[in-house]
Design a protein around this motif. Sequence first.
Motif, mmCIF file in Angstrom:
data_model
loop_
_atom_site.group_PDB
_atom_site.id
_atom_site.type_symbol
_atom_site.label_atom_id
_atom_site.label_comp_id
_atom_site.label_asym_id
_atom_site.label_seq_id
_atom_site.Cartn_x
_atom_site.Cartn_y
_atom_site.Cartn_z
ATOM 1 N N LYS A 32 -19.821 25.390 -30.002
ATOM 2 C CA LYS A 32 -18.835 24.321 -30.235
ATOM 3 C C LYS A 32 -18.731 23.417 -29.006
ATOM 4 C CE LYS A 32 -15.941 26.695 -33.642
ATOM 5 N NZ LYS A 32 -14.641 27.370 -33.909
ATOM 6 N N GLN A 34 -21.030 22.635 -27.051
ATOM 7 C CA GLN A 34 -22.233 21.801 -27.011
ATOM 8 C C GLN A 34 -22.356 20.894 -28.242
ATOM 9 O OE1 GLN A 34 -24.356 21.582 -24.522
ATOM 10 N NE2 GLN A 34 -23.410 23.160 -23.266
ATOM 11 N N ASP A 35 -21.318 20.902 -29.087
ATOM 12 C CA ASP A 35 -21.315 20.111 -30.327
ATOM 13 C C ASP A 35 -22.472 20.509 -31.253
ATOM 14 O OD1 ASP A 35 -20.376 18.248 -32.130
ATOM 15 O OD2 ASP A 35 -21.481 16.571 -31.251
ATOM 16 N N TRP A 37 -22.022 23.538 -33.290
ATOM 17 C CA TRP A 37 -21.545 24.527 -34.254
ATOM 18 C C TRP A 37 -21.733 24.047 -35.693
ATOM 19 C CZ3 TRP A 37 -21.123 29.268 -35.054
ATOM 20 C CH2 TRP A 37 -20.300 29.790 -36.048
ATOM 21 N N GLU A 38 -21.548 22.755 -35.944
ATOM 22 C CA GLU A 38 -21.741 22.234 -37.306
ATOM 23 C C GLU A 38 -23.164 22.495 -37.780
ATOM 24 O OE1 GLU A 38 -21.541 18.024 -39.831
ATOM 25 O OE2 GLU A 38 -21.390 18.017 -37.648
ATOM 26 N N GLU A 63 -29.979 11.822 -33.861
ATOM 27 C CA GLU A 63 -28.994 12.755 -33.323
ATOM 28 C C GLU A 63 -28.813 13.974 -34.232
ATOM 29 O OE1 GLU A 63 -25.461 10.506 -32.742
ATOM 30 O OE2 GLU A 63 -26.058 9.744 -30.769
ATOM 31 N N ARG A 64 -28.763 13.742 -35.545
ATOM 32 C CA ARG A 64 -28.539 14.857 -36.473
ATOM 33 C C ARG A 64 -29.748 15.789 -36.508
ATOM 34 N NH1 ARG A 64 -24.398 14.690 -40.038
ATOM 35 N NH2 ARG A 64 -25.583 15.597 -41.777
ATOM 36 N N ARG A 67 -29.742 17.697 -33.159
ATOM 37 C CA ARG A 67 -28.684 18.702 -33.092
ATOM 38 C C ARG A 67 -29.117 19.980 -33.810
ATOM 39 N NH1 ARG A 67 -24.737 15.671 -34.892
ATOM 40 N NH2 ARG A 67 -24.306 14.803 -32.824
#
Length: 304
Positions: A32, A34-35, A37-38, A63-64, A67
């Motif tokens: 989370k 590190q952004d 978790w999603e 970005e998506r 990630r």
Amino acid sequence: MEAESSHGMPAIPIFGGDNYQVWAIKMEVHLKAQDLWEATEQDYEVADLPANPIMNQIKIHKERKTRKAKAMAYLYVAVSPNIFTKIMNLSSAKAIWDHLKEEYKGNERVKNMQVLNLIREFEMQRMNESETVKEYTDILLSLANKVRLLGKDFPDQRIIEKILVTLPERYEVTISFLENAKDLSSISLAELLNALQAQEQRRLVRIRGAIEGALLAQTRPTGEKKVWNHNNKLANVGNNNSGNYPPCPYCKKTNHPQYKCWWRPDVKCNKCSQLGHITIVCRSQQQEGEARVAADQHEEEELF
């Protein structure tokens, strides 16, 4: 075990197959932060770019995708080599997370058995005379926290009750004081531990003081020896470095001449008026010292 991390972030916790619940909590927070978790919690699809995309669409698309790849990379780093071989062919971070959860968290039946075993071990605990309050409560708290990590409630009040009924008798004064001063059903665990540790510290100080006092009374000045003459008067003489003496006929030791022995039959104790020993080794004097220490302890406990 934890992997090194840069940019001021906490190190990544490494999972080796044990304590999954602890690792999962730490790893979720790390992802989370590190952004990521999603991308771990959901295996979302990244839609293809439309024809003639604008710069913002390209940026979001990249970005998506990045990630999702970063989430997988973090999970790869966060497991031991043996576990990595089990997850390296999985296609997403969510698939990896779900696989680890299914394999290592265990089903509800297994968890319930673990909880029962921990509670049974908790109930069997008793404080030993040689243990300190901290050592004993650390054991209780460790067991309680293991139960909590398995998803079961374990209130502090249960730990407080356990401590109160299993403490040795030497803590009765503190417990009685707390009962009179406030409602034990509302006392916090921290308050109870502070009160018990305060009494324990005072007791250790008293014991240490009594020991140091006894040692000080028997300590000889450097370069001098204590000699008792026939009039039972204490005198200091220079240190004798002549070596061992013949075995003393009274005490069998070889560190003093016969006429200096504390146990000569002709020497008289000033304390008990008996022949055969001097005051410093008199049993009645030692008993009085012990009685004074006990009286001091009792007086302080009454004041407390």
